[in-house]
Design an enzyme around this catalytic site. Structure first.
Site, short mmCIF file in Angstrom:
data_model
loop_
_atom_site.label_atom_id
_atom_site.label_comp_id
_atom_site.label_asym_id
_atom_site.label_seq_id
_atom_site.Cartn_x
_atom_site.Cartn_y
_atom_site.Cartn_z
CG HIS A 208 -5.00 -3.67 -6.97
ND1 HIS A 208 -4.49 -2.87 -5.98
CD2 HIS A 208 -5.89 -2.90 -7.64
CE1 HIS A 208 -5.06 -1.68 -6.05
NE2 HIS A 208 -5.90 -1.67 -7.05
NE ARG B 51 1.64 4.83 -3.94
CZ ARG B 51 1.91 4.81 -2.62
NH1 ARG B 51 3.13 4.80 -2.18
NH2 ARG B 51 0.93 4.78 -1.77
ZN ZN Z 1 -6.88 0.01 -7.80
#
Ligand code: ZN
Length: 293
Positions: free
Chosen positions: A82, A177
């Site tokens: 993140h 991702r």
């Molecule tokens: Zn996470």
């Protein structure tokens, strides 16, 4: 349940390819929880935040700052990372970044999780990603019930199948991702975010950053205090009083059943103790996770 000042929320359930997520306390547009009972019944948490800020101690933040979810992973989650507030603000339309932490509620024997990586430089990281040397890159460690991890922005991570966690996080849904085990969803690979991942991954990984030092006092144990949240675990056997110095408190029952201010709250239920409600009486046998700013 009448006259209780506790705000009980209805979780938003999400089915993913790897298992389920229950967003227990969320004002995020992707899953805005509704109040179940009492004078604010039917309000979403975001509307309660906007229209009744007094319940939250008049905290001056544009969005409700936290999100609590329970993740029940049947299969491995994608390996992800993140951004922090600055990167998300610039690259994700003013979104918040995502700092999160995990309390392991349950896991199968011999379960591991992914936290961190083994690249020592950005060049090495890029090379390992581009040549798909995932086994060399990814750092995997064993986990057991009751473990706790802090996941800062930039920390590569993934939950493996057979694990149930309670996650406390910033109110953000931005995930990059990095690797998805080449799995298909409806016949398609899910999109990866390689460039963004390489932008935000912290190199080298600092193993000490995930281990918070817990502090115990009586039935409560403080698991973490960081810039975004403080989190406690409570083990209740009988009667206790909760008096946390905070504008409001988020709570989740993760085991057993507990009476809190005249309301019975069972495992899997989530609630908010609003501003001005101090010295809350709790009765019963169970385990809880509390969080606040
Ligand atoms: Zn996470």
């Amino acid at each position: 349940m009448l006259n209780s000042k506790i705000i009980l929320l209805e979780p938003v359930l999400k089915t993913m390819i790897w298992g389920t997520e229950s967003w227990g306390i969320s004002a995020h547009p992707n899953g805005d929880c509704k109040v179940v009972s009492g004078p604010y019944q039917g309000y979403t948490l975001s509307s309660l935040w906007d229209e009744h800020r007094e319940l939250f101690g008049d905290v001056k933040m544009q969005q409700f700052p936290l999100l609590t979810k329970v993740i029940d992973a049947k299969q491995d989650l994608s390996i992800q990372v993140h951004p922090d507030d600055a990167y998300a603000n610039t690259n994700e339309n003013g979104s918040l970044g995502k700092t999160e932490c995990w309390y392991i509620m349950d896991c199968e024997p011999e379960t591991t999780i992914v936290i961190g990586h083994h690249a020592t430089t950005h060049e090495e990281l890029e090379d390992m990603i581009k040549t798909g040397r995932w086994d060399e890159l990814i750092r995997e460690i064993p986990v057991k019930k009751g473990d706790f991890f802090q996941i800062n922005p930039g920390c590569v991570h993934a939950i493996k199948g057979g694990t149930t966690i309670l996650e406390t996080q910033q109110n953000s849904d931005i995930t990059y991702r990095l690797y998805d085990y080449d799995r298909l969803q409806d016949g398609q690979l899910r999109p990866l975010h390689i460039r963004q991942s390489m932008d935000v991954i912290t190199v080298p990984f600092d193993a000490a950053s995930v281990n918070a030092v817990s502090k115990k006092s009586g039935w409560l144990e403080q698991l973490i205090a960081c810039d975004y949240y403080r989190v406690w675990k409570g083990v209740l056997c009988g009667e206790e009083t909760l008096s946390l110095d905070a504008p409001f408190v988020l709570g989740s029952v993760i085991d057993g059943e507990v009476m809190i201010d005249k309301m019975s709250i069972k495992k899997g239920m989530h609630f908010i103790i609003p501003s001005g409600v101090t010295d809350v009486q709790l009765k019963g046998n169970g385990e809880l996770i509390f969080s606040t700013l």
